[in-house]
Scaffold this motif. Structure first.
Motif, PDB file in Angstrom:
ATOM      1  N   ARG A 146      -6.710   4.104   2.739  1.00 30.51           N
ATOM      2  CA  ARG A 146      -6.404   2.662   2.651  1.00 30.51           C
ATOM      3  C   ARG A 146      -5.001   2.371   3.174  1.00 30.51           C
ATOM      4  NH1 ARG A 146      -9.091   1.679  -3.093  1.00 30.51           N
ATOM      5  NH2 ARG A 146      -7.634   3.327  -3.460  1.00 30.51           N
ATOM      6  N   PHE A 147      -4.052   3.257   2.870  1.00 30.98           N
ATOM      7  CA  PHE A 147      -2.689   3.099   3.390  1.00 30.98           C
ATOM      8  C   PHE A 147      -2.694   3.216   4.921  1.00 30.98           C
ATOM      9  CE2 PHE A 147       1.491   5.211   4.407  1.00 30.98           C
ATOM     10  CZ  PHE A 147       2.230   4.045   4.368  1.00 30.98           C
ATOM     11  N   SER A 148      -3.455   4.156   5.446  1.00 37.97           N
ATOM     12  CA  SER A 148      -3.564   4.315   6.902  1.00 37.97           C
ATOM     13  C   SER A 148      -4.126   3.048   7.539  1.00 37.97           C
ATOM     14  CB  SER A 148      -4.459   5.509   7.250  1.00 37.97           C
ATOM     15  OG  SER A 148      -3.896   6.700   6.762  1.00 37.97           O
TER      16      SER A 148
ATOM     17  N   ALA B 162       0.836  -1.210   0.000  1.00 35.84           N
ATOM     18  CA  ALA B 162       0.000   0.000   0.000  1.00 35.84           C
ATOM     19  C   ALA B 162       0.865   1.251   0.000  1.00 35.84           C
ATOM     20  CB  ALA B 162      -0.937  -0.001   1.207  1.00 35.84           C
ATOM     21  N   LYS B 163       2.019   1.186   0.642  1.00 35.47           N
ATOM     22  CA  LYS B 163       2.911   2.347   0.696  1.00 35.47           C
ATOM     23  C   LYS B 163       3.423   2.714  -0.686  1.00 35.47           C
ATOM     24  CE  LYS B 163       7.072   4.159   2.842  1.00 35.47           C
ATOM     25  NZ  LYS B 163       8.191   3.882   3.747  1.00 35.47           N
TER      26      LYS B 163
ATOM     27  N   LEU C 212      -6.831   6.728  -1.299  1.00 36.65           N
ATOM     28  CA  LEU C 212      -5.606   5.909  -1.255  1.00 36.65           C
ATOM     29  C   LEU C 212      -4.886   6.067   0.086  1.00 36.65           C
ATOM     30  CD1 LEU C 212      -4.092   6.417  -4.824  1.00 36.65           C
ATOM     31  CD2 LEU C 212      -4.816   4.257  -3.811  1.00 36.65           C
ATOM     32  N   LEU C 213      -4.806   7.292   0.576  1.00 37.01           N
ATOM     33  CA  LEU C 213      -4.149   7.521   1.864  1.00 37.01           C
ATOM     34  C   LEU C 213      -4.915   6.859   3.006  1.00 37.01           C
ATOM     35  CD1 LEU C 213      -2.942  11.222   1.571  1.00 37.01           C
ATOM     36  CD2 LEU C 213      -1.603   9.115   1.337  1.00 37.01           C
TER      37      LEU C 213
ATOM     38  N   VAL D 183       1.166   9.794  -3.975  1.00 31.82           N
ATOM     39  CA  VAL D 183       0.234  10.742  -3.361  1.00 31.82           C
ATOM     40  C   VAL D 183       0.952  11.570  -2.305  1.00 31.82           C
ATOM     41  CG1 VAL D 183      -1.855  10.938  -1.959  1.00 31.82           C
ATOM     42  CG2 VAL D 183      -1.768   9.277  -3.823  1.00 31.82           C
ATOM     43  N   LEU D 184       1.794  10.913  -1.505  1.00 28.86           N
ATOM     44  CA  LEU D 184       2.487  11.606  -0.428  1.00 28.86           C
ATOM     45  C   LEU D 184       3.497  12.642  -0.934  1.00 28.86           C
ATOM     46  CD1 LEU D 184       3.011   8.552   1.934  1.00 28.86           C
ATOM     47  CD2 LEU D 184       1.470  10.492   2.312  1.00 28.86           C
TER      48      LEU D 184
ATOM     49  N   ALA E 233       0.829   4.621  -2.247  1.00 29.01           N
ATOM     50  CA  ALA E 233       0.593   5.893  -1.565  1.00 29.01           C
ATOM     51  C   ALA E 233       1.750   6.880  -1.711  1.00 29.01           C
ATOM     52  CB  ALA E 233       0.325   5.646  -0.086  1.00 29.01           C
ATOM     53  N   GLN E 234       2.944   6.404  -2.022  1.00 30.61           N
ATOM     54  CA  GLN E 234       4.101   7.296  -2.097  1.00 30.61           C
ATOM     55  C   GLN E 234       3.904   8.423  -3.105  1.00 30.61           C
ATOM     56  OE1 GLN E 234       7.264   4.376  -2.504  1.00 30.61           O
ATOM     57  NE2 GLN E 234       8.186   5.180  -0.631  1.00 30.61           N
TER      58      GLN E 234
ATOM     59  N   ASP F 229      -7.009  10.558  -4.169  1.00 28.33           N
ATOM     60  CA  ASP F 229      -5.761  10.554  -3.405  1.00 28.33           C
ATOM     61  C   ASP F 229      -6.045  10.316  -1.913  1.00 28.33           C
ATOM     62  OD1 ASP F 229      -4.214  11.080  -5.667  1.00 28.33           O
ATOM     63  OD2 ASP F 229      -4.260  13.257  -5.342  1.00 28.33           O
TER      64      ASP F 229
END
Length: 178
Positions: A131-133, A106-107, A128-129, A113-114, A110-111, A125
């Motif tokens: 879901r990453f959380s 997931a990271k 996605l964050l 987006v970050l 998400a990268q 976005d």
């Protein structure tokens, strides 16, 4: 933060059964009336004050009870208490590894987006964050369960672990001094 009293009926009952400590012994150790532990564990339980929650955790020196108390009062670090996953050391390690792999996958997504400016994030976005959380939280849950299992094997609590290593962690910069 204004911490209010919380009902701890099930965690206290579970610990009393596991530890074979009587309610009378608990009341004497905490300096409360003999009726107080009964009030905490009856069907319509009386809430436990934050001060008594800390005193119970210190007296019990039991990771599972302490983690339940911390969760009830602060909403963090609840131990896995579902009926799906085994709680032994090897199963906890395997679950920890699986959750960390899912988090890492997931990271990667998400990268990108970050790296964006917060003002430029779209709804997708943020999804996605989120879901990453979720994956990050699941990895934390699994790691905490693994830590609980490691401590259980050594017959120590997480509180004992903190006492043993707090100076090292303070020197490493994880925590401030007293």
């Amino acid at each position: 933060m204004n911490v209010v009293s919380q009902v701890l009926r099930r965690p206290i009952i579970n610990w009393l059964v596991k530890s074979e400590v009587s309610k009378k012994e608990l009341s004497q150790a905490l300096g409360v009336s003999r009726q107080t532990p009964t009030d905490w564990t009856k069907e319509n339980a009386t809430p436990v004050t934050p001060e008594n929650g800390v005193r119970i955790a210190e007296y019990a020196n039991d990771t599972e009870l302490t983690m339940s108390i911390v969760y009830q009062f602060f909403g963090i670090f609840r131990p896995l208490d579902g009926d799906t996953y085994r709680r032994d050391l090897s199963a906890s390690d395997d679950l920890r590894e699986l959750e960390e792999n899912e988090r890492d996958e997931a990271k990667v997504i998400a990268q990108r987006v970050l790296l964006k400016r917060v003002q430029k994030l779209s709804t997708a976005d943020f999804d996605l964050l989120l879901r990453f959380s979720k994956e990050q939280a699941e990895a934390v849950f699994a790691n905490i369960q693994y830590l609980n299992a490691l401590c259980d094997v050594q017959n120590i609590s997480i509180m004992d672990l903190f006492e043993i290593f707090m100076k090292d962690w303070q020197e490493a910069g994880y925590f401030g001094g007293d």
